[in-house]
Design a protein around this motif. Structure first.
Motif, mmCIF file in Angstrom:
data_model
loop_
_atom_site.group_PDB
_atom_site.id
_atom_site.type_symbol
_atom_site.label_atom_id
_atom_site.label_comp_id
_atom_site.label_asym_id
_atom_site.label_seq_id
_atom_site.Cartn_x
_atom_site.Cartn_y
_atom_site.Cartn_z
ATOM 1 N N SER A 29 70.362 -62.808 -17.770
ATOM 2 C CA SER A 29 70.694 -61.522 -17.196
ATOM 3 C C SER A 29 70.053 -61.453 -15.813
ATOM 4 O O SER A 29 69.203 -62.253 -15.463
ATOM 5 N N CYS A 31 67.822 -59.535 -12.993
ATOM 6 C CA CYS A 31 66.746 -58.548 -12.849
ATOM 7 C C CYS A 31 67.200 -57.457 -11.881
ATOM 8 O O CYS A 31 67.636 -57.755 -10.772
ATOM 9 N N PRO A 32 67.099 -56.186 -12.278
ATOM 10 C CA PRO A 32 67.529 -55.119 -11.371
ATOM 11 C C PRO A 32 66.605 -54.923 -10.167
ATOM 12 O O PRO A 32 67.010 -54.370 -9.155
ATOM 13 N N GLN A 33 65.353 -55.411 -10.265
ATOM 14 C CA GLN A 33 64.402 -55.234 -9.167
ATOM 15 C C GLN A 33 64.605 -56.261 -8.057
ATOM 16 O O GLN A 33 64.721 -55.916 -6.893
ATOM 17 N N GLY A 35 66.837 -59.243 -8.450
ATOM 18 C CA GLY A 35 68.128 -59.911 -8.466
ATOM 19 C C GLY A 35 68.103 -61.348 -8.962
ATOM 20 O O GLY A 35 69.125 -62.019 -8.937
ATOM 21 N N CYS A 44 60.458 -60.363 -16.061
ATOM 22 C CA CYS A 44 60.991 -61.210 -14.999
ATOM 23 C C CYS A 44 59.869 -62.106 -14.469
ATOM 24 O O CYS A 44 58.816 -61.613 -14.052
ATOM 25 N N LYS A 51 61.949 -53.297 -17.618
ATOM 26 C CA LYS A 51 62.482 -51.943 -17.799
ATOM 27 C C LYS A 51 62.089 -51.016 -16.647
ATOM 28 O O LYS A 51 61.699 -49.863 -16.839
ATOM 29 N N GLY A 52 62.147 -51.534 -15.436
ATOM 30 C CA GLY A 52 61.925 -50.714 -14.248
ATOM 31 C C GLY A 52 60.487 -50.500 -13.853
ATOM 32 O O GLY A 52 60.229 -49.811 -12.869
#
Length: 59
Positions: A29, A31-33, A35, A44, A51-52
């Protein structure tokens, strides 16, 4: 009932099994932080967030 005339050799058995037992890649997947690609439900390794929120302090 059908009975085999000869014993099936080890090479034939392993060749047949190897076609069906291939190892699949682990799911990834993003990572939203940062990428980067990471394992789902894991911290990560690049930025240390989960989770942010930052769980592991990285430089």
């Amino acid at each position: 009932m059908a009975v085999p005339k000869r014993k099936t050799g080890r090479a034939v058995t392993h060749a047949r099994r190897s076609a069906n037992l291939k190892i699949a890649d682990k799911p990834r997947s993003i990572c939203p932080q940062c990428g980067e690609a990471k394992l789902p439900h894991f911290v990560c390794p690049n930025c240390g967030s989960y989770k942010g929120r930052e769980v592991i302090v990285t430089e």
